[in-house]
Design a protein around this motif. Sequence first.
Motif, mmCIF file in Angstrom:
data_model
loop_
_atom_site.group_PDB
_atom_site.id
_atom_site.type_symbol
_atom_site.label_atom_id
_atom_site.label_comp_id
_atom_site.label_asym_id
_atom_site.label_seq_id
_atom_site.Cartn_x
_atom_site.Cartn_y
_atom_site.Cartn_z
ATOM 1 N N ILE A 258 0.912 -1.300 -0.005
ATOM 2 C CA ILE A 258 -0.051 -0.140 0.020
ATOM 3 C C ILE A 258 0.885 1.195 0.052
ATOM 4 C CG2 ILE A 258 -1.652 1.351 1.295
ATOM 5 C CD1 ILE A 258 -2.880 -1.505 2.275
ATOM 6 N N GLU A 259 1.866 1.184 0.745
ATOM 7 C CA GLU A 259 2.687 2.536 0.877
ATOM 8 C C GLU A 259 3.431 2.672 -0.675
ATOM 9 O OE1 GLU A 259 6.008 4.544 3.808
ATOM 10 O OE2 GLU A 259 5.729 2.388 3.774
ATOM 11 N N TYR A 260 3.996 1.441 -0.964
ATOM 12 C CA TYR A 260 4.437 1.901 -2.317
ATOM 13 C C TYR A 260 3.697 2.120 -3.605
ATOM 14 C CZ TYR A 260 7.706 0.412 -5.837
ATOM 15 O OH TYR A 260 8.593 0.311 -7.096
ATOM 16 N N TYR A 261 2.564 1.668 -3.742
ATOM 17 C CA TYR A 261 1.544 1.981 -4.714
ATOM 18 C C TYR A 261 1.202 3.474 -4.443
ATOM 19 C CZ TYR A 261 2.532 -2.170 -7.279
ATOM 20 O OH TYR A 261 3.247 -3.181 -7.919
ATOM 21 N N SER B 202 5.445 -0.185 -12.245
ATOM 22 C CA SER B 202 6.035 -0.260 -10.763
ATOM 23 C C SER B 202 6.964 0.193 -10.422
ATOM 24 C CB SER B 202 5.837 -1.838 -10.542
ATOM 25 O OG SER B 202 4.300 -2.046 -10.738
ATOM 26 N N ALA B 203 8.083 -0.002 -11.198
ATOM 27 C CA ALA B 203 9.517 0.285 -11.016
ATOM 28 C C ALA B 203 9.606 2.129 -10.816
ATOM 29 C CB ALA B 203 10.340 -0.384 -11.963
ATOM 30 N N ALA B 204 8.998 2.329 -11.915
ATOM 31 C CA ALA B 204 9.197 4.033 -12.078
ATOM 32 C C ALA B 204 8.154 4.703 -11.042
ATOM 33 C CB ALA B 204 8.644 4.478 -13.593
ATOM 34 N N GLN B 205 7.185 4.019 -10.375
ATOM 35 C CA GLN B 205 6.091 4.483 -9.603
ATOM 36 C C GLN B 205 5.327 5.756 -10.053
ATOM 37 O OE1 GLN B 205 8.750 4.537 -6.036
ATOM 38 N NE2 GLN B 205 6.701 4.002 -5.088
ATOM 39 N N ILE B 206 5.007 5.516 -11.401
ATOM 40 C CA ILE B 206 4.154 6.494 -12.090
ATOM 41 C C ILE B 206 2.674 5.994 -12.574
ATOM 42 C CG2 ILE B 206 6.063 7.685 -12.921
ATOM 43 C CD1 ILE B 206 5.798 6.201 -15.718
ATOM 44 N N GLY B 207 1.871 6.728 -12.597
ATOM 45 C CA GLY B 207 0.467 6.509 -13.168
ATOM 46 C C GLY B 207 -0.534 6.992 -12.249
ATOM 47 N N VAL B 208 -1.944 7.196 -12.706
ATOM 48 C CA VAL B 208 -2.949 7.589 -11.861
ATOM 49 C C VAL B 208 -3.764 6.501 -11.387
ATOM 50 C CG1 VAL B 208 -3.294 9.645 -13.342
ATOM 51 C CG2 VAL B 208 -4.492 7.591 -14.105
#
Length: 658
Positions: A330-333, A355-361
């Motif tokens: 949860i913390e990661y996403y 997931s690696a770049a932690q990007i997105g809506v």
Amino acid sequence: MRFHRHIKITRRAATRGAALLCLVLLGAGGVAGASKPGWAQQSGAGDASASSTRRDSRRVLHEYFDPWSVNLSGQTSVGGSGASADAASSAFIGMPGQPPGLSLEPATDEMILGNQGPVDAGKTATPWGPLDPGSGAPSRLDSATDRVDQLNYWANFEPSVVPYKRVVVQNQVRSADGQYSLHLAPGRYRSVAIEGGAERGNEDVFWGSFLLRARAGERHPIPSVAPQQRILSVQAAPMVGLRVERDEADNFYIVPASDGLLRVNMKLAVPRVYFDGELSATTTWREFSQAAQARDARLSPHIKDVAANVLKLNGASHQMAPRDALFALIEYYRDFEARPFPESLAKDDLYTAISAAQIGVCRHRSLAFVISARALGIPARYIYNEAHAFVEIYWPKLGWRRVDLGGAAEQLDYSGRRGGGVHQAAPDALPQPPNYISELERMGADIPGYQSDESGDTSDAQVAANGLDAPDAEEQFAEDSVGATDQGEALSGEVEPGTTAAEDDALAAASELMQDRGELPTDEAPAMNAEEHAQDISDQTEHAGASAPPEPEADPRQAVRIDVVASNPEIFRGTALQLNGSIFSLQGRAISRALLKVYLGPLGADSTDGLVLLGEIESDAGGRFSGQFPIAEDISIGRWSVILRYDGSDKYLPAQVD
């Protein structure tokens, strides 16, 4: 369970007075009824007109209209109805906690629902996927990860659950040619009981209102609040038969008995644990594998292999306790950012790259989270509506729980509020990284009544939102801190002899809060010895324990389904109402010698208190019943309900249909 048959009763004229009876039957498995295709609003007392469709010269008390002639822009094109443009915006007008109106006029920007999702979405933009769970259309992971400027949201529920209404729930993950997608897994549809009664002590009540372009016998998807919601009552206009169903992912559907424009209101009871239930720290991985919901943790071997590498990025693993692993996910996403997808990652596996770049809506975070959670063995589902996407996770001994990962649009155009505000769950106890907190603050600015500070910090604003006066914050804060040890939260720091770490933290936090408010000078803060402090904490704990309501015990008896039809939808005062029907358990077993009481009362009656008992009827060996019930000459003219009530037995639950 409640069962109302709505009746229009009029007096006899000097020769042949009119008594028009329109019946709606709401049963455990749905609603069965008989009426004409549609009714307009009642005309005035002196507004009589002849109709060639009537069998005689009785006064017409309703005006026929074509339910397909409603203009979907929010205005009505019904000739002679006298409806004004103002009516289009009044469908949801009402007092908070009370049922919405049953107007067939679409409210401004209201979404009209068909058998394949909205047939008119007003100004609501098409989301990334159709608003119909049964369409079979997937939700695909894509590379459009930049921030969305504005989306529109229609509030079907009172209080509103914005932006978390459940419109489409998908529970199957697939991958082909590097593309990841979510689908509704094939499965059976089940009838949903209309249970009647009141909410339980651990439930919140919601009213939902849906305007349908109905097709007889077909499933029409409707929004829902939670998978484990109970339906307490159903109202429909015009009064036609319908039933409620759900699929394997707990999408909900209305199946009407006739065509036309249909307004359906539902009273729902929803367990609070869905919004903010505590995730036990003692839950084991074995409990997940043994749960029936383990089917919602399935992944193909290929996806599992890819997800194993992604889990190394966020640190979640089976070497951790399940709650710790979930919190790591949860913390990661939640710490994603909405920004353009890097061209350098264009050829990489999309789930891994995002997931690696932690990007997105919201949709990127939610879809990637579902894959990662399932790779750990935690059942997870993907949910979206016209403005937002989020997830549900299953936790043993708790059930399904909503988890928001952020990523909403920059601006939310919010419509449909009836004035009752937004549902407020308890403060979010899940990890909240800085990116997520800033998004909550931004979203709260767009939604009147929305509590954006869910960090759990006891600020003045948070205290006010939770219904506490500021001077009471110290005691509440200390109690919350004591409760943290019961939830298995790790606390660190030096411990004074004779006390626990939780007790020291509680004292320090309360003292600091009092100092900040000027109620306790920093240099003159009185010391509390260990014995006094331990007793103070003990008193608080006993106080908190005494106020906690006991969990209700599950009733082992079986739920009941009642189906009834009327031989004639029109009736006079002084004549008899013929009812024929059956009573079965939800498992399909006929209930013999079941005694049902038949009452007459005003629309929307919540109990049988003060109602007129028309009579009793008993089922035969096959669970069927038939009987006639006289309508007295002195019954007041107007619209009424016929209520069937079964008091239950040692084996079966009571049933009363609304």
